[in-house]
Enzyme design. Structure first.
Site, PDB file in Angstrom:
ATOM      1  N   GLN A   1       7.311  21.497 -18.850  1.00 17.90           N
ATOM      2  CA  GLN A   1       7.558  22.940 -18.446  1.00 17.90           C
ATOM      3  C   GLN A   1       7.105  23.854 -19.259  1.00 17.90           C
ATOM      4  OE1 GLN A   1      11.693  22.349 -17.470  1.00 17.90           O
ATOM      5  NE2 GLN A   1      11.312  22.416 -15.286  1.00 17.90           N
TER       6      GLN A   1
ATOM      7  N   VAL B   1      13.444  26.153 -21.081  1.00 19.66           N
ATOM      8  CA  VAL B   1      12.891  25.191 -20.062  1.00 19.66           C
ATOM      9  C   VAL B   1      13.419  23.760 -20.527  1.00 19.66           C
ATOM     10  CG1 VAL B   1      11.251  26.430 -19.156  1.00 19.66           C
ATOM     11  CG2 VAL B   1      10.759  25.264 -21.079  1.00 19.66           C
ATOM     12  N   SER B   2      13.636  22.734 -19.678  1.00 16.80           N
ATOM     13  CA  SER B   2      14.067  21.668 -20.186  1.00 16.80           C
ATOM     14  C   SER B   2      13.345  20.476 -20.499  1.00 16.80           C
ATOM     15  CB  SER B   2      14.922  20.881 -18.870  1.00 16.80           C
ATOM     16  OG  SER B   2      15.875  21.674 -18.353  1.00 16.80           O
ATOM     17  N   THR B   3      11.978  20.705 -20.438  1.00 17.87           N
ATOM     18  CA  THR B   3      11.091  19.662 -21.103  1.00 17.87           C
ATOM     19  C   THR B   3       9.801  20.364 -21.361  1.00 17.87           C
ATOM     20  OG1 THR B   3       9.881  19.549 -18.729  1.00 17.87           O
ATOM     21  CG2 THR B   3      11.691  18.194 -18.864  1.00 17.87           C
TER      22      THR B   3
END
Length: 224
Positions: A17, A12-14
């Site tokens: 998340q 996931v990017s963050t």
């Protein structure tokens, strides 16, 4: 039906998340649906919390190392989500580790090689467009933002967010590696022996390095 040993890789990017499970749960569900039935073993899960803008992929490297060490196949939930990530694709292509992408089961090393070339081309095109837009803005006399022009509040907010992201990433790493470290400690009895075992097995540290485990690092991880 799936057969054999598998190690899954999710990204996931963050950090938000990662903490909320947003995106991760959907990837896990896709993997479990793929594995439904058959004589399979899901040996481990590696979760990457990293923006696609950065090339650092310590958990991908850890997953690939784990596959090589345990003779397992890498299982990826969504290759299409990573298809613009040239660093990921090239790493996968050069790894010599068998892999299965649940959403693109027909993918192979040739496929990811082509995707990597396209991803790199797209990144270069985006960079060129960004530079051209900045140059045009500067030519019009528009003042471009600089970090030193940020307010004190903005600088403190940015630093706090970066610190939270680092902490979340460290906590995630500790949660995933702690069972292995605890098992080693029960078997070997000392932190130094555990560090030596982790280094011998090529287990990556939170910074993505091999051979860097120390007794202090093991103690810090267990106390997180």
């Amino acid at each position: 039906m799936a057969e054999g040993k598998f190690i899954s890789y999710l990204r996931v990017s963050t950090a938000k998340q990662g903490r909320s499970g947003l995106g991760l749960e959907a990837q896990r569900e896709a993997i479990l649906q793929y594995l439904n039935g058959g004589g399979w073993q899901l040996l481990a899960e590696h979760v990457e919390i990293e923006s696609g803008k950065h090339d650092d992929r310590p958990q991908l490297q850890a997953a690939l190392d784990d596959c090589r060490r345990r003779g397992a196949t890498l299982l990826i939930a969504k290759l299409d989500r990573l298809s613009r990530d040239a660093h990921f694709l090239l790493g996968l292509q050069k790894s010599n580790v068998d892999f299965v992408a649940v959403d693109m089961p027909q993918a192979n090393f040739l496929t990811v090689g082509v995707l990597a070339l396209l991803a790199q081309q797209e990144r270069e095109a985006i960079s060129a467009r960004t530079k051209a837009a900045l140059a045009a803005a500067k030519a019009r006399g528009q003042k471009l933002g600089k970090p030193e022009n940020l307010t004190q509040v903005a600088r403190l907010t940015g630093a706090a967010q970066a610190s939270k992201a680092r902490t979340a990433k460290a906590d995630d790493f500790a949660a995933r590696i702690r069972p292995l470290v605890t098992e080693c400690l029960q078997e070997l009895g000392t932190l130094t022996a555990v560090a030596q075992r982790l280094n011998a097995d090529g287990v990556l540290t939170a910074r993505g390095k091999t051979g860097s485990w120390t007794a202090r690092a093991v103690k810090n991880l267990l106390e997180r």
